[in-house]
Design a protein around this motif. Structure first.
Motif, PDB file in Angstrom:
ATOM      1  N   ARG A  59     104.645  40.262  97.326  1.00 12.72           N
ATOM      2  CA  ARG A  59     105.384  41.520  97.156  1.00 12.72           C
ATOM      3  C   ARG A  59     106.799  41.250  97.669  1.00 12.72           C
ATOM      4  O   ARG A  59     107.015  41.095  98.870  1.00 12.72           O
ATOM      5  N   LEU A  60     107.737  41.158  96.732  1.00 17.97           N
ATOM      6  CA  LEU A  60     109.103  40.803  97.101  1.00 17.97           C
ATOM      7  C   LEU A  60     109.762  41.881  97.943  1.00 17.97           C
ATOM      8  O   LEU A  60     109.657  43.062  97.655  1.00 17.97           O
ATOM      9  N   ARG A  61     110.445  41.428  98.987  1.00 16.07           N
ATOM     10  CA  ARG A  61     111.269  42.306  99.820  1.00 16.07           C
ATOM     11  C   ARG A  61     112.739  42.006  99.589  1.00 16.07           C
ATOM     12  O   ARG A  61     113.595  42.825  99.836  1.00 16.07           O
ATOM     13  N   ALA A  62     113.020  40.782  99.092  1.00  9.98           N
ATOM     14  CA  ALA A  62     114.387  40.375  98.776  1.00  9.98           C
ATOM     15  C   ALA A  62     114.322  39.351  97.647  1.00  9.98           C
ATOM     16  O   ALA A  62     113.417  38.525  97.605  1.00  9.98           O
ATOM     17  N   ALA A  63     115.266  39.438  96.738  1.00 14.80           N
ATOM     18  CA  ALA A  63     115.338  38.485  95.633  1.00 14.80           C
ATOM     19  C   ALA A  63     116.802  38.228  95.329  1.00 14.80           C
ATOM     20  O   ALA A  63     117.669  39.041  95.645  1.00 14.80           O
ATOM     21  N   SER A  64     117.050  37.086  94.718  1.00 12.86           N
ATOM     22  CA  SER A  64     118.420  36.784  94.330  1.00 12.86           C
ATOM     23  C   SER A  64     118.418  36.144  92.952  1.00 12.86           C
ATOM     24  O   SER A  64     117.408  35.635  92.492  1.00 12.86           O
ATOM     25  N   MET A  65     119.549  36.209  92.314  1.00 13.66           N
ATOM     26  CA  MET A  65     119.751  35.521  91.049  1.00 13.66           C
ATOM     27  C   MET A  65     120.608  34.305  91.368  1.00 13.66           C
ATOM     28  O   MET A  65     121.550  34.385  92.152  1.00 13.66           O
ATOM     29  N   ASN A  66     120.252  33.171  90.759  1.00 11.99           N
ATOM     30  CA  ASN A  66     121.078  31.990  90.950  1.00 11.99           C
ATOM     31  C   ASN A  66     121.507  31.454  89.587  1.00 11.99           C
ATOM     32  O   ASN A  66     121.202  32.061  88.556  1.00 11.99           O
ATOM     33  N   HIS A  67     122.182  30.318  89.577  1.00 11.72           N
ATOM     34  CA  HIS A  67     122.672  29.800  88.298  1.00 11.72           C
ATOM     35  C   HIS A  67     121.544  29.485  87.326  1.00 11.72           C
ATOM     36  O   HIS A  67     121.716  29.608  86.116  1.00 11.72           O
ATOM     37  N   LEU A  68     120.368  29.076  87.819  1.00 14.10           N
ATOM     38  CA  LEU A  68     119.244  28.832  86.919  1.00 14.10           C
ATOM     39  C   LEU A  68     118.923  30.095  86.120  1.00 14.10           C
ATOM     40  O   LEU A  68     118.689  30.034  84.910  1.00 14.10           O
ATOM     41  N   ASP A  69     118.937  31.247  86.768  1.00 12.46           N
ATOM     42  CA  ASP A  69     118.642  32.501  86.080  1.00 12.46           C
ATOM     43  C   ASP A  69     119.688  32.797  85.002  1.00 12.46           C
ATOM     44  O   ASP A  69     119.351  33.276  83.921  1.00 12.46           O
ATOM     45  N   VAL A  70     120.937  32.520  85.281  1.00 10.54           N
ATOM     46  CA  VAL A  70     121.999  32.721  84.283  1.00 10.54           C
ATOM     47  C   VAL A  70     121.784  31.777  83.106  1.00 10.54           C
ATOM     48  O   VAL A  70     121.862  32.192  81.944  1.00 10.54           O
ATOM     49  N   TRP A  71     121.457  30.514  83.383  1.00  8.98           N
ATOM     50  CA  TRP A  71     121.245  29.539  82.307  1.00  8.98           C
ATOM     51  C   TRP A  71     120.047  29.924  81.448  1.00  8.98           C
ATOM     52  O   TRP A  71     120.115  29.869  80.216  1.00  8.98           O
ATOM     53  N   VAL A  72     118.939  30.324  82.092  1.00 10.46           N
ATOM     54  CA  VAL A  72     117.744  30.719  81.331  1.00 10.46           C
ATOM     55  C   VAL A  72     118.052  31.943  80.475  1.00 10.46           C
ATOM     56  O   VAL A  72     117.663  32.022  79.311  1.00 10.46           O
ATOM     57  N   ARG A  73     118.769  32.908  81.029  1.00 10.65           N
ATOM     58  CA  ARG A  73     119.153  34.094  80.259  1.00 10.65           C
ATOM     59  C   ARG A  73     119.965  33.711  79.026  1.00 10.65           C
ATOM     60  O   ARG A  73     119.803  34.294  77.959  1.00 10.65           O
ATOM     61  N   LYS A  74     120.829  32.716  79.164  1.00  9.28           N
ATOM     62  CA  LYS A  74     121.667  32.269  78.051  1.00  9.28           C
ATOM     63  C   LYS A  74     120.914  31.374  77.069  1.00  9.28           C
ATOM     64  O   LYS A  74     121.439  31.037  76.017  1.00  9.28           O
ATOM     65  N   GLY A  75     119.668  30.960  77.432  1.00 10.63           N
ATOM     66  CA  GLY A  75     118.888  30.101  76.539  1.00 10.63           C
ATOM     67  C   GLY A  75     119.061  28.623  76.804  1.00 10.63           C
ATOM     68  O   GLY A  75     118.807  27.802  75.929  1.00 10.63           O
ATOM     69  N   LEU A  76     119.474  28.265  78.010  1.00 12.15           N
ATOM     70  CA  LEU A  76     119.723  26.862  78.386  1.00 12.15           C
ATOM     71  C   LEU A  76     118.805  26.436  79.522  1.00 12.15           C
ATOM     72  O   LEU A  76     119.285  26.289  80.649  1.00 12.15           O
ATOM     73  N   PRO A  77     117.516  26.265  79.398  1.00 16.28           N
ATOM     74  CA  PRO A  77     116.751  26.211  78.158  1.00 16.28           C
ATOM     75  C   PRO A  77     116.225  27.591  77.779  1.00 16.28           C
ATOM     76  O   PRO A  77     116.081  28.465  78.619  1.00 16.28           O
ATOM     77  N   SER A  78     115.877  27.740  76.514  1.00 18.03           N
ATOM     78  CA  SER A  78     115.211  28.960  76.075  1.00 18.03           C
ATOM     79  C   SER A  78     113.762  28.891  76.549  1.00 18.03           C
ATOM     80  O   SER A  78     113.164  27.827  76.591  1.00 18.03           O
ATOM     81  N   VAL A  79     113.220  30.023  76.939  1.00 21.32           N
ATOM     82  CA  VAL A  79     111.855  30.093  77.484  1.00 21.32           C
ATOM     83  C   VAL A  79     111.080  31.180  76.748  1.00 21.32           C
ATOM     84  O   VAL A  79     111.683  32.053  76.112  1.00 21.32           O
ATOM     85  N   ILE A 108     109.272  17.502  89.062  1.00 24.06           N
ATOM     86  CA  ILE A 108     109.578  18.740  89.757  1.00 24.06           C
ATOM     87  C   ILE A 108     109.996  19.757  88.708  1.00 24.06           C
ATOM     88  O   ILE A 108     110.923  19.532  87.936  1.00 24.06           O
ATOM     89  N   SER A 109     109.256  20.849  88.645  1.00 26.50           N
ATOM     90  CA  SER A 109     109.603  21.960  87.758  1.00 26.50           C
ATOM     91  C   SER A 109     110.117  23.097  88.611  1.00 26.50           C
ATOM     92  O   SER A 109     109.847  23.156  89.813  1.00 26.50           O
ATOM     93  N   VAL A 110     110.841  24.002  88.013  1.00 24.40           N
ATOM     94  CA  VAL A 110     111.393  25.131  88.751  1.00 24.40           C
ATOM     95  C   VAL A 110     110.805  26.415  88.176  1.00 24.40           C
ATOM     96  O   VAL A 110     110.866  26.656  86.969  1.00 24.40           O
ATOM     97  N   ILE A 111     110.210  27.224  89.075  1.00 25.79           N
ATOM     98  CA  ILE A 111     109.676  28.527  88.652  1.00 25.79           C
ATOM     99  C   ILE A 111     110.806  29.287  87.984  1.00 25.79           C
ATOM    100  O   ILE A 111     111.941  29.269  88.442  1.00 25.79           O
ATOM    101  N   SER A 112     110.513  29.960  86.919  1.00 26.58           N
ATOM    102  CA  SER A 112     111.452  30.722  86.112  1.00 26.58           C
ATOM    103  C   SER A 112     111.978  29.897  84.948  1.00 26.58           C
ATOM    104  O   SER A 112     112.281  30.430  83.910  1.00 26.58           O
ATOM    105  N   GLU A 113     112.052  28.573  85.110  1.00 31.59           N
ATOM    106  CA  GLU A 113     112.472  27.730  83.993  1.00 31.59           C
ATOM    107  C   GLU A 113     111.242  27.195  83.254  1.00 31.59           C
ATOM    108  O   GLU A 113     111.173  27.221  82.050  1.00 31.59           O
TER     109      GLU A 113
END
Length: 101
Positions: free
Chosen positions: A33-53, A95-100
């Motif tokens: 149960r998240l109490r704090a979250a952040s967006m990082n550059h990976l989230d921006v790249w995934v949103r842009k489709g780099l890579p598409s998921v 090594i994989s990254v959650i969200s990607e």
């Protein structure tokens, strides 16, 4: 639950605040149960489709919160434990990254 999700690749305009199914932990997983979250550059790249998921997708690789529920086979955690999320996961020698991945 409420979540910010993407249904297509693009800029900030593709972010949608909406209802999403309540998550359940699978075998070997911990539901936090998240109490704090952040967006990082990976989230921006995934949103842009780099890579598409596959979509819809909840972005976010970084966070902290409380253990809510344990999946089958999980040891070393208890509900209520405070945790920080390390998004790097080793799988098949990579090594994989959650969200990607």
């Amino acid at each position: 639950m409420k979540a910010i999700r993407i249904h297509e690749d693009g800029g900030p305009e593709v972010l949608r605040y909406e209802d999403a199914p309540d998550p359940r932990p699978g075998p070997g997983e911990v539901l936090v149960r998240l109490r704090a979250a952040s967006m990082n550059h990976l989230d921006v790249w995934v949103r842009k489709g780099l890579p598409s998921v596959p979509k819809p997708r909840i972005l976010g690789a970084d966070g902290a919160g409380l253990v809510e529920e344990l999946g089958d086979g999980v040891t070393g955690f208890s509900p209520g434990d405070r945790v920080g999320i390390n998004p790097g996961v080793e799988h098949d020698g990579r090594i994989s990254v959650i969200s990607e991945h």
